[in-house]
Design an enzyme around this catalytic site. Structure first.
Site, short mmCIF file in Angstrom:
data_model
loop_
_atom_site.label_atom_id
_atom_site.label_comp_id
_atom_site.label_asym_id
_atom_site.label_seq_id
_atom_site.Cartn_x
_atom_site.Cartn_y
_atom_site.Cartn_z
N SER A 243 -6.60 16.49 -23.84
CA SER A 243 -7.37 16.29 -22.61
C SER A 243 -6.67 15.33 -21.67
O SER A 243 -6.98 15.28 -20.49
CB SER A 243 -8.74 15.70 -22.94
OG SER A 243 -9.41 16.49 -23.87
N HIS B 56 -5.28 23.65 -21.92
CA HIS B 56 -6.48 22.83 -22.06
C HIS B 56 -7.74 23.69 -21.87
O HIS B 56 -8.08 24.07 -20.75
CB HIS B 56 -6.43 21.70 -21.01
CG HIS B 56 -7.56 20.74 -21.10
ND1 HIS B 56 -8.13 20.15 -20.01
CD2 HIS B 56 -8.24 20.27 -22.18
CE1 HIS B 56 -9.09 19.35 -20.40
NE2 HIS B 56 -9.18 19.40 -21.70
N GLU C 216 -6.98 24.98 -18.18
CA GLU C 216 -5.98 24.27 -17.38
C GLU C 216 -4.63 24.44 -18.07
O GLU C 216 -4.52 24.16 -19.27
CB GLU C 216 -6.28 22.76 -17.32
CG GLU C 216 -7.15 22.34 -16.17
CD GLU C 216 -7.42 20.84 -16.20
OE1 GLU C 216 -7.64 20.27 -17.29
OE2 GLU C 216 -7.42 20.22 -15.13
N ASN D 82 -10.31 16.13 -16.10
CA ASN D 82 -10.77 14.85 -16.64
C ASN D 82 -10.54 13.68 -15.70
O ASN D 82 -11.23 12.67 -15.78
CB ASN D 82 -10.13 14.58 -18.00
CG ASN D 82 -10.85 15.38 -19.06
OD1 ASN D 82 -12.08 15.40 -19.10
ND2 ASN D 82 -10.12 16.08 -19.91
#
Ligand code: NAD
Length: 297
Positions: free
Chosen positions: A131, A152, A164, A202
């Protein structure tokens, strides 16, 4: 050249990939499921062998729910024939793609990628579901960083559309194109990002979660009222505190730590309330208690 290099994946059942998923926790089991659902052969492993039976049960339950909603045609038992579990990392064998989904700890990931690199054939892609950890840094563990990439997924993997895709400095464009094609073949919507801490998702999310935790820590309101505000006033599908519980508070703290270290900015520093909860074993849904209690109703 392997079929998946730069070509769109056609349809489930065709052009089967061999995929290895390492780590069978929240994310790894979901990643294994979506690959198997799309007709690929999966080998799944975890250093904690007790996790493997519960991962398979969890995948079965998830497939059953999708089947009841007519979202998949195959029987869960048929999909599960494409998932093999192995107890040792050395047993994962030769695959087209290796996806790491272990704890968000740099050294653990670095050690694991060195092992994967010894096992993986030259043509394979090696991907991390991290992450927040630098894909550039992780890519230094393998002999061919051109084949190394960030992939991701989002939680819960079978439901969430986004993947991602993170290109490190030395990732080859053909690897990016292959992984975009693979993600589309899994029914996902890929977005590509440079290797900046937290990538896109994130980096945006962590300050939101932190601010909600600070509202609770400072007594601005209750967890329920903070979450209700985000849902009803900001149109978020989940409140930030319930989302933190869902992700896992240890995972959230690990991500904040990485972002704080990399950017050196206060907005990413894990708040005391989060540290105290993680240190006392309150990890959210997976431990039965976090900002809310689970399993009692
Ligand atoms: N939880 C989320 O919402 C989420 C979303 C996207 C990405 N991620 C990322 O995915 C990764 C996994 O997160 P998670 O939530 O599934 O964690 P988790 O704690 O649920 O599962 C991690 C699993 O990895 C296993 N493991 C640890 N070290 C290992 C090793 N060396 N070899 C084999 N297995 C090992 C553990 O036994 C555990 O079962 C992390 O990098 C995290 O940042 C998590």
């Amino acid at each position: 050249m392997p079929w998946w290099r730069g070509r769109p994946v056609c349809c489930p059942g065709d052009d089967r990939l061999k995929a290895a998923v390492i780590g069978a926790g929240t994310m790894g089991r979901g990643i294994a499921q979506v690959f198997a659902q799309s007709g690929h052969d999966v080998v799944l492993t975890d250093m904690n062998q007790e996790v493997l039976p519960s991962a398979l049960k969890n995948i079965w339950d998830s497939l059953e729910r999708l089947r009841k909603k007519s979202l998949i045609e195959e029987e869960p038992s048929q999909v599960l024939t494409r998932i093999r579990t192995v107890k040792q990392i050395d047993e994962i064998g030769q695959n087209d793609i290796y996806i790491e989904a272990i704890f968000e700890k740099l050294n653990a990931k670095m050690d694991l990628f060195r092992i994967i690199d010894r096992i993986a054939p030259k043509s394979s892609i090696i991907a991390s579901n991290t992450s927040s950890i630098s894909i550039n840094l992780l890519s230094t563990t393998v002999k061919a960083p051109g084949r190394f990439i960030g992939m991701h997924f989002f939680n819960p993997v079978p439901v969430m559309k986004l993947v991602e895709i993170i290109k490190a400095e030395r990732t080859e464009q053909s690897t990016v194109e292959s992984v975009v094609a693979i993600a589309r073949g899994l029914g996902k919507e890929p977005v590509t990002s440079k290797d900046f801490p937290g990538f896109i998702s994130n980096r945006i999310l962590m300050p939101i979660l932190k601010e909600a935790m600070l509202c609770l820590q400072e007594g601005v309101s209750t967890a329920q009222e903070i979450d209700r505000t985000a849902k009803l006033g900001l149109n978020h599908p989940m409140g930030p505190l319930e989302l933190s519980d869902f992700i896992g508070l240890d995972v959230v703290m690990d991500i904040m730590e990485v972002l704080y270290t990399e950017f050196g900015e206060e907005r990413f520093k894990p708040p005391i309330i989060l540290r105290n909860m993680v240190n006392s074993g309150m990890l959210g849904r997976k431990s039965g208690i976090g900002f809310y209690r689970y399993g009692e109703e």
